[in-house]
Design a protein around this motif. Sequence first.
Motif, mmCIF file in Angstrom:
data_model
loop_
_atom_site.group_PDB
_atom_site.id
_atom_site.type_symbol
_atom_site.label_atom_id
_atom_site.label_comp_id
_atom_site.label_asym_id
_atom_site.label_seq_id
_atom_site.Cartn_x
_atom_site.Cartn_y
_atom_site.Cartn_z
ATOM 1 N N TYR A 127 -8.063 -11.071 -7.149
ATOM 2 C CA TYR A 127 -7.282 -10.043 -6.488
ATOM 3 C C TYR A 127 -6.458 -10.734 -5.413
ATOM 4 C CZ TYR A 127 -6.447 -5.063 -5.838
ATOM 5 O OH TYR A 127 -5.869 -3.821 -5.837
ATOM 6 N N GLU A 128 -5.203 -10.342 -5.271
ATOM 7 C CA GLU A 128 -4.314 -11.045 -4.347
ATOM 8 C C GLU A 128 -3.569 -10.064 -3.441
ATOM 9 O OE1 GLU A 128 -0.559 -14.216 -4.589
ATOM 10 O OE2 GLU A 128 -2.073 -14.128 -6.186
ATOM 11 N N TRP A 129 -3.411 -10.475 -2.213
ATOM 12 C CA TRP A 129 -2.592 -9.751 -1.234
ATOM 13 C C TRP A 129 -1.599 -10.756 -0.664
ATOM 14 C CZ3 TRP A 129 -1.677 -10.786 3.903
ATOM 15 C CH2 TRP A 129 -1.127 -9.768 4.685
ATOM 16 N N TYR A 131 1.978 -11.279 2.061
ATOM 17 C CA TYR A 131 2.869 -10.758 3.098
ATOM 18 C C TYR A 131 4.065 -11.690 3.181
ATOM 19 C CZ TYR A 131 4.506 -9.608 7.852
ATOM 20 O OH TYR A 131 5.266 -9.250 8.943
ATOM 21 N N GLU A 155 -0.277 -5.853 -2.821
ATOM 22 C CA GLU A 155 -1.653 -6.152 -3.192
ATOM 23 C C GLU A 155 -1.810 -5.806 -4.670
ATOM 24 O OE1 GLU A 155 -6.071 -5.194 -1.378
ATOM 25 O OE2 GLU A 155 -4.611 -3.564 -1.517
ATOM 26 N N THR A 176 -0.620 -15.608 1.780
ATOM 27 C CA THR A 176 -1.354 -15.065 0.637
ATOM 28 C C THR A 176 -2.853 -15.118 0.876
ATOM 29 O OG1 THR A 176 0.363 -15.730 -0.944
ATOM 30 C CG2 THR A 176 -1.838 -15.397 -1.818
ATOM 31 N N ARG A 184 -11.112 -7.722 -2.222
ATOM 32 C CA ARG A 184 -9.869 -7.212 -1.663
ATOM 33 C C ARG A 184 -9.855 -7.460 -0.167
ATOM 34 N NH1 ARG A 184 -8.649 -1.295 -4.081
ATOM 35 N NH2 ARG A 184 -6.818 -1.639 -2.782
ATOM 36 N N ALA A 185 -8.675 -7.730 0.367
ATOM 37 C CA ALA A 185 -8.559 -8.047 1.784
ATOM 38 C C ALA A 185 -8.776 -6.820 2.657
ATOM 39 C CB ALA A 185 -7.175 -8.644 2.064
ATOM 40 N N HIS A 186 -8.335 -5.643 2.175
ATOM 41 C CA HIS A 186 -8.447 -4.398 2.927
ATOM 42 C C HIS A 186 -7.842 -4.527 4.320
ATOM 43 C CE1 HIS A 186 -10.567 -2.033 0.010
ATOM 44 N NE2 HIS A 186 -11.476 -2.955 -0.127
ATOM 45 N N ASP A 194 -5.831 1.974 3.637
ATOM 46 C CA ASP A 194 -5.780 0.779 2.810
ATOM 47 C C ASP A 194 -4.399 0.160 2.860
ATOM 48 O OD1 ASP A 194 -8.349 0.703 1.991
ATOM 49 O OD2 ASP A 194 -8.031 1.798 0.122
ATOM 50 N N LEU A 197 -0.530 -0.906 -2.160
ATOM 51 C CA LEU A 197 -0.634 -1.493 -3.481
ATOM 52 C C LEU A 197 0.755 -1.905 -3.931
ATOM 53 C CD1 LEU A 197 -3.087 1.040 -5.134
ATOM 54 C CD2 LEU A 197 -3.609 -1.260 -4.341
#
Length: 202
Positions: A127-129, A131, A155, A176, A184-186, A194, A197
């Motif tokens: 899972y990736e987030w 910015y 995300e 990243t 998940r970073a949340h 949250d 997405l």
Amino acid sequence: MGDSAADVLAGVGSRLRALRRGRSITLGVLAAETGLTTSTLSRLENGKLRPTLEQLLPLARAHGVPLDDLVAAPPTGDPRIHLRPVRRNGLTVIPLTRRAGGVQAYKVIYPPAGRAVTTKPQTHDGYEWFYVLNGSVRFVLGDQEFHLSAGEAAEFDTRTPHWIGSADSQPAELLTLFGAQGQRAHLSTTPGEDPPLADEVH
């Protein structure tokens, strides 16, 4: 083998996995780069095979990192992270965390549009987030395409085919967070809210 040595070797697999996924390459591509089999690479990353020097040397060369980065734990009592950029296939990846397992953080610099080695979407577990720090980003997720500017985030589940790159003539810089096991970073600015997405980013 002492407990400290065993702990260091136990962390090698997750570091190898993080380096490979940070470069967005498959086990097959890494096998071609190192001469090791995909089965060996998979067992090393999963901690099912104790690494040898003969295996670690080609892996360090392929990932463009010192051998110490694969086997050495961070200095005891020193909270500083010694950043060593990894440059591969036009990308500059700077690992921001050194701990084994859990969510890994990277700064990634994507080359200007048109200079990426491939625009073929990739898939892998996790899972990736991300910015956007600077620049403009083209983000392909499944059959959707998004354009993100500095200050925007996305995300997504990395099992969905995806591709990230600069959207214009300037490099794009991203922060990243990646969870190999689907963590998940949340991250949120409001308690209980949250992060956005990917399909909520406009």
